[in-house]
Design a protein around this motif. Structure first.
Motif, PDB file in Angstrom:
ATOM      1  N   THR A1898       0.809  -1.231   0.000  1.00  0.00           N
ATOM      2  CA  THR A1898       0.000   0.000   0.000  1.00  0.00           C
ATOM      3  C   THR A1898       0.835   1.270   0.000  1.00  0.00           C
ATOM      4  O   THR A1898       0.376   2.307  -0.430  1.00  0.00           O
ATOM      5  N   CYS A1899       2.054   1.202   0.532  1.00  0.00           N
ATOM      6  CA  CYS A1899       2.825   2.429   0.646  1.00  0.00           C
ATOM      7  C   CYS A1899       4.301   2.082   0.648  1.00  0.00           C
ATOM      8  O   CYS A1899       4.687   0.943   0.924  1.00  0.00           O
ATOM      9  N   ALA A1900       5.133   3.077   0.312  1.00  0.00           N
ATOM     10  CA  ALA A1900       6.572   2.840   0.280  1.00  0.00           C
ATOM     11  C   ALA A1900       7.270   4.164   0.506  1.00  0.00           C
ATOM     12  O   ALA A1900       6.674   5.232   0.364  1.00  0.00           O
ATOM     13  N   CYS A1901       8.557   4.083   0.841  1.00  0.00           N
ATOM     14  CA  CYS A1901       9.333   5.316   0.959  1.00  0.00           C
ATOM     15  C   CYS A1901      10.802   4.950   0.812  1.00  0.00           C
ATOM     16  O   CYS A1901      11.268   4.001   1.457  1.00  0.00           O
ATOM     17  N   VAL A1902      11.493   5.671  -0.063  1.00  0.00           N
ATOM     18  CA  VAL A1902      12.919   5.413  -0.241  1.00  0.00           C
ATOM     19  C   VAL A1902      13.685   6.309   0.721  1.00  0.00           C
ATOM     20  O   VAL A1902      13.311   7.460   0.971  1.00  0.00           O
ATOM     21  N   SER A1903      14.770   5.734   1.299  1.00  0.00           N
ATOM     22  CA  SER A1903      15.523   6.492   2.308  1.00  0.00           C
ATOM     23  C   SER A1903      16.191   7.695   1.664  1.00  0.00           C
ATOM     24  O   SER A1903      16.384   7.756   0.446  1.00  0.00           O
ATOM     25  N   HIS A1904      16.571   8.634   2.494  1.00  0.00           N
ATOM     26  CA  HIS A1904      17.207   9.856   1.976  1.00  0.00           C
ATOM     27  C   HIS A1904      18.529   9.521   1.331  1.00  0.00           C
ATOM     28  O   HIS A1904      18.985  10.229   0.441  1.00  0.00           O
ATOM     29  N   SER A1905      19.163   8.425   1.760  1.00  0.00           N
ATOM     30  CA  SER A1905      20.437   8.046   1.143  1.00  0.00           C
ATOM     31  C   SER A1905      20.216   7.379  -0.200  1.00  0.00           C
ATOM     32  O   SER A1905      21.160   7.169  -0.950  1.00  0.00           O
ATOM     33  N   GLY A1906      18.970   6.997  -0.483  1.00  0.00           N
ATOM     34  CA  GLY A1906      18.689   6.352  -1.763  1.00  0.00           C
ATOM     35  C   GLY A1906      19.112   4.900  -1.829  1.00  0.00           C
ATOM     36  O   GLY A1906      19.106   4.304  -2.898  1.00  0.00           O
ATOM     37  N   LEU A1907      19.468   4.294  -0.709  1.00  0.00           N
ATOM     38  CA  LEU A1907      19.954   2.911  -0.751  1.00  0.00           C
ATOM     39  C   LEU A1907      18.896   1.894  -0.317  1.00  0.00           C
ATOM     40  O   LEU A1907      19.052   0.716  -0.557  1.00  0.00           O
ATOM     41  N   ASN A1908      17.861   2.361   0.395  1.00  0.00           N
ATOM     42  CA  ASN A1908      16.871   1.415   0.899  1.00  0.00           C
ATOM     43  C   ASN A1908      15.476   1.915   0.600  1.00  0.00           C
ATOM     44  O   ASN A1908      15.263   3.112   0.407  1.00  0.00           O
ATOM     45  N   ILE A1909      14.543   0.957   0.603  1.00  0.00           N
ATOM     46  CA  ILE A1909      13.141   1.344   0.500  1.00  0.00           C
ATOM     47  C   ILE A1909      12.388   0.545   1.558  1.00  0.00           C
ATOM     48  O   ILE A1909      12.649  -0.651   1.740  1.00  0.00           O
ATOM     49  N   VAL A1910      11.496   1.230   2.305  1.00  0.00           N
ATOM     50  CA  VAL A1910      10.618   0.483   3.222  1.00  0.00           C
ATOM     51  C   VAL A1910       9.223   0.497   2.617  1.00  0.00           C
ATOM     52  O   VAL A1910       8.832   1.475   1.971  1.00  0.00           O
TER      53      VAL A1910
END
Length: 1974
Positions: A1898-1910
């Motif tokens: 339903t939702c996602a967000c990529v970290s500010h470093s651009g290396l991970n996504i939750v």
């Protein structure tokens, strides 16, 4: 005449050739005595190789397929196949059964394993779920059970280094199990990349969580925890079948025929290839290995056992051989030597030495062998083959003589003639060919008379004749050698047969059962010398019968061992042995024949033999020496006590009927009457079909039973007290050795046993769940701790109980025949006896089972009673012929004649015995039954003057005897209880009618007398005044059904069953007059009122005759009825008769002529009736119950004051109604005492007593009438009425929501947003431009002329080294579940901490540091929480969760008990509460836990939580139960409240007894919905209602109402243990006087109100708890508040959103704070370091999305109604707002340069606003052609583009601010995004998992470093991936805790935290990010 008994000789199993290697593994071990244990067919074998001896365990009744050895290596557990398979644990030394485990598995038991201590045993079933079960095997108790896997499980093992951990493996899986409480929880092994997912065949556990397992491909897989660590490739060439661990290391065996040894670290030591050794052969396959010291045992697929000595491993010893897989049919014995030859479908022929017990020769043939024969001289061996050929070999060297094939079908039988000249060969071609032996087997003749295949043949001694049997059951004779059929039977008369192996013929008629034509006997062989016959059949039984046996159904001895069909049986040449061979088990059994021996030795037969030598049960031939059954016993054995409807069925029936009658139920119904009745006295004793049911109690009262009542009779005062806990006939009664408790067993579908106290009449324990139909015998052990019971089911199950705990210790099928008595051995409580029809059995307990042996008594007699004597082995039993049998152990020593006719009762005294029999004589004996000391005859002549009645006949049959207080107490078949003084006089104490239904009842017009008449052919007059005695009795010619006194009381009319009636003098009972005008039963008879001039007589043939009493003439006949007449009534004038018929018709006739009248209903009510006993008409229509299809109202009677109508019905209920009973289904008071139908009810002349008679129970019951106002708070036996009160229990929105909520199971949740289209991971990708042109992406030249691909994401921490995130740790949770759960906030540690829950997390909050800690073991939402208040269990918490069906699998609802400080799980209780657990409560001692389910029955269950054992469970209520709580001072009493429900429960042993709350005591009280409960001293209970009142109950009776304790529902109450003060919480508007929180005194009389300063219009308190000077409150608004008692100061400890979902989440660009926006119309600001809510804004409308501006100075909020608002953060003032859309705003974003605001809505649009133009917010453009609603939006880093994810699973890119769509993929690939929150796109295809068919990410967000996504999904999981993740199903870590449906997830600045927002749980979780080290 031939002897028809079983033969006296017997067989003893001496040797079994073979070992079961096929389809079984790991079944061969060394015992502690260095013997070898394994199994074959249905036999456990213990083989001593040194002495070459075998011992056998014969406790199974079908194939054994699994075996485990106890760690001490003496005990063995074996499991079998079968419909009801069981496990036996037995001693390999003594071969005695130690325990039997049964009743859990079906189909079979595939694997077994003991744990390290040997206390627990785990078993795996063969059922479809492959159930895994853990046993406490010594007690035979299941500790835990769970579905194992969907496919076969091959091996299971305990982890020997970690307690309560197991590993199982099988088809394509391995599972790691942990055992906690009663829950087995699996984790699947992760194969990962290290190995292939494949079938694992065996395993062994090592230390440090390492598990070694053998796989199908020959590799060894090594596991660490649940992950595959490494593989040992090619350990074997193919599947590894067995792995064995010992001190030195591991041994493995495989299909490649190798055994490998490994050291403890699994480094190879050596390999032994058995195929290469001398004994080896190609295709040898190892199925089992066992390594001990320097010896290795190996079992093979082909039934061999090898023993290998490690240092000489090239020369294994072959120590056991058998036939390989394939049917074994051929068997022949050598004519002169002790040899047996067998041949099998494995194509081998083998010769066995019967003396050496060894294989001496073996030869392999070309074809499967089906039969064999040895020539008379022992030189040739002929073998018949399956292909129709036969081969002859020389026995000496197994060389071929000839091979002949004349037939196509299999050769099934061949035999040499006695003179050795011919060989007869019988084939399946229906013919027998005769070959000449000397002519080199030339064919010389052919017999072709059969039309079916040939099965058996025998030659005559002179070799001139041959007889054959064929498949169609014909027996034919042929002349030899020509083969001509002999049709003239005369010439056969003198033929002597050389052998007899045929199954047909007069000599062997007896082998067939009497009434069957089945051909299941495969083989017969006669031993002419000893005149015995052995037979082998399809059921695996070897039977020994006399030869010849001419009559069908002869007696036999039977021997078990073979599992399925036995194909052949033969005597050895010298008749020393019998050899039998098994078809499917392909084993050879050798039995030693033990000829008849002298009886002296018989006593000392080894137990082993007596066990196998079961004296046949099935054989019941018409033995001449069995006496005929006594008529009484005959009658009794035929009673089944079956009911059409059991009382247990009523609740379901009622529910079904309610549906039909909803409409009528809503009408106002007649109230129940004010007055009630109370049982006062019963005339009756159940003697006609029960025995030994009469005893003296401790205090000298007498206890017995009748109908459904246990009676305690005081003979001094002539009063009775009653135990009324049963609801149907009691059939047996036993008294505790201390004579204070009694056990009674009743009839019922699931019949119960009650153990109750004769003083208090309270139940101590109720045992149910194991007996169907009824309980017919009971006995206490001598220490009083155990109770044995016998059921009435077809197998007469015997159960041994620990009655106080209510636990079943053992159970077993007793016998097919009826059991009359059970007795526990007074010296050894593990032994017991049962006696009954044609049997006497001696039992001993073995774990959860009982092992029984029949007494050896020659002829089988029926035993009626039995007792133990002066030592543990002496037993005395009374037979149906009047003998007393004296037993020693199981052997009958002698018999003594004691009575004429059956001995019904025997009683042991200190020195001697007393017996009673059908002859009416009581006899006293000495202690050896040598001398009869004294006899008492029961006669009228010796009746003492104080008797309460009259003896009906001399010498009545005696059914019960008991001694005590210097008297002998005697119960008779005629229903009399007598007390015999030692000196001779007899006093009659109580009496009732004899067997037969009692229908007739009349009360005297002015004296306290009544008359009854019964089918027992007696008319009796009873005194109802205090003397309670029978005044007179008269025998009638026929039974009678009705009687009536004349108005002056002088005459009594009696109607008889043959259509006649008589009038007798009421005092002397002498005839005055009699008539016989009718043929059918006289059903009712009535004198007209006044002078009694007329007598109306109603009969079964539809007429009412009217007689003039004075002239004794018939003056009228009433005609016109269509059915038999049931009731009659006169009117006051004596002119009108009212008649009811069996067809429910109501008629009126005029007297005296009998003219029929029609009278309208309105008039009928006006008529003044003299009596009212009718059941039809408008004035009584309310008496017919809801379930009227099942039950008839049989009788009614109106009291003389016309106020109360009493009725009796078919279910045994007596009911009182308020008269007139108009309108359907009136309310009533109901009384249970009669067991079956109540046939008649009458009031006495002054209404002081109600008299009722029962049909089947023969009782006359007298009830005292307690008029209104006479209120004793005694046991109110009356139950309120059937339909719940019409008034709904009140309404409140919060209550309705809580009641109707359907909790979703996370694992089954579906998507939250209404998505359409194909999921991303299922979409087919369109090729990009480059790909279309043939350039493959990613294969660009290394030095590209093009610009390097830009970053996917603009990264904020440029310059620093970027570190990926490895893990998330839960740091904070904002939220509390208050809106639909209650009583879920508690203090811990003297108020230092508080505990509460949200989603699936238990939270402990420390009030000083504000730190939270979490309990995260629940797999789904927690619904209830409670703490254990007992000091022994500090900080012990129980939480109950949502679950799926109650099938005990991992998704079942469960309760976790855990330590709040350490978060350690103490116990997990899986439960059957499908749906979830909605309330839990600890008992006073803290040891018991009570739980209530959300299942449709709202089950109430009590647990011993430490052991994980369920103590008791019961259906709670048809509607929702909200709360159930133990009384704070009790472990047995608790109260449940719910929708229109309050119930007071008692735990008695294993049973839950309950009483409904009685409201009728308070005027106009009505049952409301009850919401909460609290307790006071002296059994007071307080319940809070939906209307705000609090009800106060004393025991279960309402004593007062505290009106409006709150203005709205009282949701919660808390009882303070230390001072008894009570806190209540409710729903209320805060005002000066009142608040939603109140503190009360102990009696709820005075209170103090507190105001919660929450600023809400209405406060709604859902949970309260009181600590020291403080009260903790949980509210519906998700706040937890602490209130000071002294200063009333409020301190809010926890805040949360009160309604969800929380859709909007925005994190601050530079600080650790974040905003959330939710459905409850609030926006809240949360501070992570401070761990609290900083601010909240009420918007007045549900909010959907929220976002910070890039500088963090403004906030944009999108609303559900299409509006959006911009606030200034500093002042929280509105900067601007706009509404351009009508539907919800889904996402709102500021562009990175702060110029634009993008607003995405459900209307499939994104609007752009220019912020530089100021707060008027004019729309400058919008994006068109969006296929569905907008989900998420992200701006590019340069603010020029926006990407949109939509509800159609499509991701689109548009230009800003023009709103043009960008379609070219290469263009899109070069955009760098400022943020990424989209769940769609090639870069994130890997976040979609396989099982999202119903649910979504339903939702996602990529970290500010651009290396991970939750990501967050509909299953409530937070997942962490690497970014980008373009590969499908990418690897990830998952984090649980939320309920279903996550709505949003965000990283905070600097990637320090992740915040996730919950949909269903209204909670915000803050996770700390753990970064990878540099």
């Amino acid at each position: 005449m031939a002897d028809r008994t079983a033969p006296n000789c017997h067989l003893r199993l001496e040797w079994v050739y073979g070992y079961r290697g096929h389809q079984c593994r790991n079944n061969l071990y060394y015992t502690a005595a260095k013997e070898i244990v394994y199994f074959v067919a249905g036999v456990g074998v213990v083989y001593n190789t040194r002495e070459h001896k075998q011992k056998f365990y014969l406790g199974h009744n079908d194939d054994i397929i699994s075996l485990a050895l106890h760690p001490e290596r003496v005990l063995v557990a074996t499991g079998q196949v079968g419909k009801e398979p069981y496990i036996c644990v037995w001693d390999s030394y003594t071969l005695q059964t130690v325990s039997i485990l049964k009743d859990v598995h079906t189909h079979g038991i595939a694997c077994l394993a003991f744990d390290l201590e040997g206390q627990c045993l785990v078993s795996v079933g063969l059922d479809s779920k492959n159930t895994i079960c853990v046993w406490d095997w010594r007690r035979g108790k299941v500790l835990a059970a769970a579905p194992g896997h969907t496919d076969r499980i091959f091996d299971i093992s305990w982890d020997l280094y970690q307690p309560s951990k197991l590993v199982s493996c099988g088809v394509k899986h391995i599972k790691f199990w942990s055992l906690c409480g009663n829950a087995l929880t699996p984790k699947r092994g992760v194969f990962g990349k290290t190995g292939d997912l494949q079938t694992i065949l065996c395993l062994a556990c090592a230390k440090d969580e390492v598990t070694y397992s053998g796989a199908l491909n020959g590799d060894i897989y090594v596991w660490k925890g649940i992950n595959l660590m490494r593989t040992v490739q090619g350990a074997h060439g193919s599947g590894i079948f067995s792995m064995n661990v010992c001190e030195e290391g591991f041994a493995t065996g495989g299909r490649d025929g190798c055994v490998r040894l490994w050291d403890l670290n699994f480094k190879p030591i050596t390999v032994i290839d058995l195929r290469e050794t001398d004994q080896g052969y190609k295709g040898l396959s190892v199925r089992s290995v066992c390594w001990r010291g320097d010896h290795i045992l190996v079992g093979t697929q082909d039934s061999e056992i090898f023993e290998v000595v490690v240092h000489d491993r090239t020369k294994p010893f072959l120590i056991m051989q058998g036939h390989c897989e394939g049917e074994l049919w051929a068997l022949a014995v050598h004519p002169t030597k002790p040899l047996a030859m067998t041949g099998s479908d494995d194509r081998s022929v083998r010769i066995w030495s019967l003396i050496d017990h060894a294989l001496i020769a073996r030869c392999n043939m070309e074809e499967p062998i089906r039969c064999a024969a040895v020539s008379t001289d022992g030189i040739h061996l002929a073998l018949g083959m399956k292909d129709g050929s036969f081969t002859v070999l020389r026995v000496r060297d197994m060389t071929e003589v000839v091979h002949i094939k004349d037939r196509k079908e299999a050769i099934h039988e061949l035999k040499y003639s006695p003179d050795g000249a011919h060989l007869a060969v019988g084939s399946n071609d229906n013919s027998v060919d005769i070959y000449g032996v000397v002519q080199r087997y030339k064919k010389v003749g052919e017999c072709i008379g059969s039309n079916s295949f040939i099965t058996h043949m025998d030659w005559s001694t002179d070799s001139k004749y041959l007889q054959t049997n064929d498949g169609s059951g014909r027996r034919l004779f042929y002349r030899m050698p020509s083969g001509k059929e002999v049709t003239n039977r005369e010439e056969l008369k003198l033929v002597q047969w050389a052998s007899w192996t045929c199954v047909l013929g007069p000599e062997v008629n007896g082998i067939w059962p009497k009434y069957s034509d089945i051909n299941d006997i495969n083989s017969v062989d006669a031993n002419f010398n000893n005149q015995v016959l052995v037979t082998a059949d399809d059921y695996g039984l070897v039977k020994l019968l006399r030869y010849p046996c001419v009559k069908k159904g002869a007696k036999f001895k039977k021997y078990l061992g073979h599992s399925a069909h036995i194909t052949n049986a033969r005597w050895s040449h010298d008749y020393q042995w019998v050899i039998t061979i098994g078809g499917a088990d392909h084993s050879v059994f050798q039995w030693k024949f033990v000829p008849e021996r002298k009886s002296k030795e018989a006593v000392h037969i080894a137990t082993q033999e007596t066990f196998a030598d079961s004296n046949s049960e099935e054989s019941d031939s018409d033995q001449s020496d069995v006496p005929e059954m006594d008529s009484e016993i005959e009658q009794e054995t035929q009673l089944t006590y079956r009911r059409q409807v059991y009382k247990e069925d009523l609740p379901q029936l009622k529910e079904q009927c309610k549906e039909k009658h909803r409409a009528t139920a809503m009408k106002k119904r007649e109230r129940a009457p004010g007055s009630g009745v109370k049982l006062h006295f019963i005339h009756g004793y159940r003697g006609y079909d029960c025995r030994s049911n009469l005893f003296y109690t401790q205090t000298g009262e007498i206890v017995y039973h009748v109908a459904a009542i246990g009676v305690v009779y005081n003979r001094q005062q002539n009063t009775q007290r009653f135990y009324m806990g049963h609801d149907d006939d009691i059939l047996c009664l036993a008294i505790h050795p201390l004579k204070d408790f009694v056990a009674t067993g009743q009839v019922g579908r699931d019949s119960s046993i009650h153990i109750w106290d004769t003083e208090t009449l309270k139940p101590m324990s109720v045992l149910r769940g194991f007996h169907q139909l009824g309980v017919c015998a009971l006995d206490f052990s001598v220490d009083g701790k155990r109770l044995a019971s016998v059921g009435l089911d077809d197998n007469h199950t015997i159960v041994l109980w620990d009655w106080r705990k209510g636990e079943k210790l053992s159970a077993m099928r007793g016998s097919k025949e009826k059991i009359f008595v059970v007795k526990i051995n007074p010296y050894l409580p593990d032994k017991l006896i049962t006696a009954g029809v044609k049997h006497m059995k001696f039992w001993h307990k073995a774990g959860g089972g009982l092992i029984g042996r029949k007494g050896n008594m020659g002829k089988t007699e029926t035993m009626m009673c039995a007792v133990y004597g002066w030592s543990e082995e002496m037993v005395f039993s009374g037979t149906c012929t009047g003998d007393i049998c004296i037993w020693r152990d199981m052997f009958l020593m002698k018999t003594v004649k004691a009575h004429d006719g059956p001995v019904f009762s025997v009683h042991a005294l200190e020195k001697g015995f007393v017996t009673g029999g059908k002859d009416g004589i009581v006899a006293l004996w000495d202690d050896t039954f040598e001398r009869c000391l004294k006899t008492y005859a029961i006669k009228r002549a010796v009746l003492a003057p104080g008797s309460k009645g009259l003896l009906l006949e001399d010498n009545p049959s005696i059914r019960a005897i008991s001694l005590g207080h210097g008297h002998i107490l005697v119960g008779t078949k005629n229903g009399e209880i007598l007390e015999v003084d030692k000196s001779g006089p007899i006093t009659l104490l109580v009496q009732g009618h004899m067997e037969g239904e009692v229908w007739g009842l009349a009360t005297h017009p002015h004296l306290p007398l009544c008359a009854t008449v019964s089918d027992d052919k007696t008319l009796r007059i009873w005194d109802l005044s205090p003397s309670h005695c029978m005044l007179a009795v008269r025998k009638l010619r026929k039974g009678g059904r009705c009687c009536c006194f004349s108005p002056d009381g002088k005459a009594l009319a009696v109607g008889l069953n043959d259509g006649s009636f008589l009038i007798v003098n009421a005092d002397t009972l002498e005839d005055l007059v009699s008539f016989h005008h009718r043929k059918d039963i006289i059903s009712d008879i009535r004198f007209s009122p006044g002078s009694g001039k007329y007598l109306a007589v109603a009969s079964g043939d539809t007429f009412v005759d009217i007689y003039n009493v004075m002239s004794s003439k018939r003056v009228g006949v009433c005609k016109g009825c269509l059915n038999y007449i049931t009731h009659l009534d006169w009117d006051k004038r004596g002119k009108l008769l009212q008649v009811n018929t069996g067809a429910k018709e109501q008629f009126f006739f005029e007297a005296p002529r009998g003219k029929r009248q029609t009278i309208p209903a309105t008039e009928v009510e006006k008529i003044d009736w003299s009596t009212w006993t009718c059941v039809l008409g408008t004035s009584v229509e309310g008496i017919w119950p809801l379930i009227n299809e099942v039950t008839e109202v049989t009788a009614a009677c109106l009291s003389n004051d016309r106020k109360v109508l009493a009725t009796g019905d078919d279910l045994g209920y007596v009911k009182l109604f308020k008269y007139p009973v108009k309108g359907k289904y009136a309310k009533f008071k109901r009384y249970v005492a009669h067991s079956t139908h109540v046939t008649n009810v009458r009031w006495t002349h002054d209404d002081s007593l109600l008299v009722t008679v029962g049909g089947g129970d023969t009782c006359l019951m007298i009830w005292a009438h307690e008029p209104e106002g006479h209120r004793e708070f005694k046991q109110c036996d009356s139950e309120e009425s059937d339909i719940e009160s019409e008034d709904d229990g009140g309404y409140d929105s919060d209550v309705t929501r809580e009641n109707e909520i359907n909790y979703t199971i996370k694992a089954l949740s579906s998507n939250m947003r209404p998505m359409m289209g194909v999921k991303p991971h299922l979409q087919l990708k369109e090729p990009s431009v480059d790909e279309r042109q043939g350039v493959v992406r990613g294969s660009r030249p290394p030095v590209s002329r093009a610009l390097p691909q830009p970053e996917k994401l603009q990264t904020n921490n440029v310059g620093k080294k970027k570190r990926p995130i490895e893990d998330l740790v839960l740091e904070l949770v904002f939220g509390y579940r208050g809106n639909d759960c209650r009583n879920n906030v508690h203090y811990l540690n003297e108020g230092a901490d508080i505990i509460y829950h949200t989603a699936s997390i238990g939270i402990v909050l420390n009030l000083t540091t504000s730190c939270q800690s979490f309990y995260v073991e629940h797999s789904d939402d927690i619904l209830c929480l409670t703490i254990n208040q007992h000091p022994k269990f500090p900080n012990v918490v129980a939480t109950g969760q949502v679950g799926d069906t109650g099938d005990m699998s991992a998704t079942s609802p469960s309760i976790h008990v855990w330590d709040a400080m350490t978060k350690q799980t103490l116990s997990v209780l899986r439960c059957f509460h499908s749906g979830g657990v909605c309330s839990i409560s600890f008992s006073a001692t803290g040891k018991l836990l009570l739980s209530v389910g959300l299942d449709p029955e709202h089950t109430v269950t009590i647990w011993k939580w430490q052991e994980g054992a369920k103590v008791a469970s019961r259906l709670g209520h048809t509607q929702r139960i909200f709360v159930a709580e133990f009384r704070p001072d009790s472990d047995t009493h608790f109260v449940s409240v719910g929708i229109k429900h309050v119930r007071f429960w008692t735990l008695a042993g294993r049973a839950l007894l309950s009483k409904k709350g009685v409201l009728s005591t308070i005027e106009d009280a009505r049952m409301q919905t009850m919401l909460s409960v609290a307790f006071g001293a002296n059994n007071l209970t307080f319940t809070g209602t939906i209307s705000g009142d609090v009800c106060v109950w004393k025991e279960h009776i309402l004593v007062r109402i505290v009106a409006k304790a709150h203005t709205g529902p009282v949701f919660t109450m808390y009882t303070t243990l230390r001072d008894g003060l009570i806190v209540t919480g409710g729903k209320e508007r805060p005002s000066k006087e009142g608040g939603a929180l109140k503190l009360w005194d102990q009696e709820l009389k005075r209170c103090r109100a507190f105001r919660l300063e929450t600023g809400q219009i209405i406060d709604c308190v859902r949970s309260v708890c009181r600590g020291k000077g403080k009260i903790l409150v949980g509210t519906r608004n998700a706040e937890i508040i602490e209130v000071g008692e002294k200063n009333a100061a409020c301190n809010i400890l926890v805040n949360g959103h009160m309604d969800g979902p929380i859709w909007g989440l925005g994190t601050h660009p530079s600080r650790d704070v974040f905003l959330s926006a939710a459905e409850d119309g609030t926006v809240r600001l949360w501070d992570i370091p401070e761990k609290k809510m900083l601010n909240k804004v009420n918007l007045g409308h549900p909010a959907r999305t929220i976002s910070y501006s890039p500088e963090g100075d403004m906030v944009a909020i999108g609303m559900k109604n299409g509006e959006f608002i911009i606030l200034l953060v500093a002042s929280l003032k509105i900067w601007g707002k706009k509404r351009d859309r009508r539907s919800p705003i889904q996402d709102i974003r500021f562009s990175p340069n702060s110029c634009y605001l993008a607003v995405g809505s459900t209307e499939s649009a994104v609007d752009f606003y220019d912020l530089t133009l100021g707060p008027q917010l004019n729309r400058i453009n919008c994006c068109r052609d969006i296929p569905s609603f907008v989900m998420q939006m992200d701006f590019s880093a340069d603010s020029a583009y926006v990407q949109i994810s939509t509800g159609a699973y499509k991701r689109l890119v548009y230009e800003v601010p023009s709103g043009k769509q960008v379609t070219e993929q290469s263009h899109i690939d070069r955009i760098t995004w400022a943020t990424w929150t989209s769940v769609l796109g090639d870069e994130v295809i890997g976040i979609w998992s396989r099982n999202t068919d119903k649910a979504d990410v339903t939702c996602a967000c990529v970290s500010h470093s651009g290396l991970n996504i939750v990501t967050g999904d509909d299953f409530g999981m937070v997942k962490l991936f690497d970014f980008p993740c373009p590969e499908k199903f990418a690897k990830h870590k998952r984090f649980l805790g939320h309920s279903a449906h996550l709505t949003n997830v965000r990283f905070t600045n600097g990637d320090r935290f992740v915040v996730s927002a919950g949909g269903d749980d209204r909670s915000l979780f803050v996770w700390r990010c753990v970064h990878a080290p540099h």
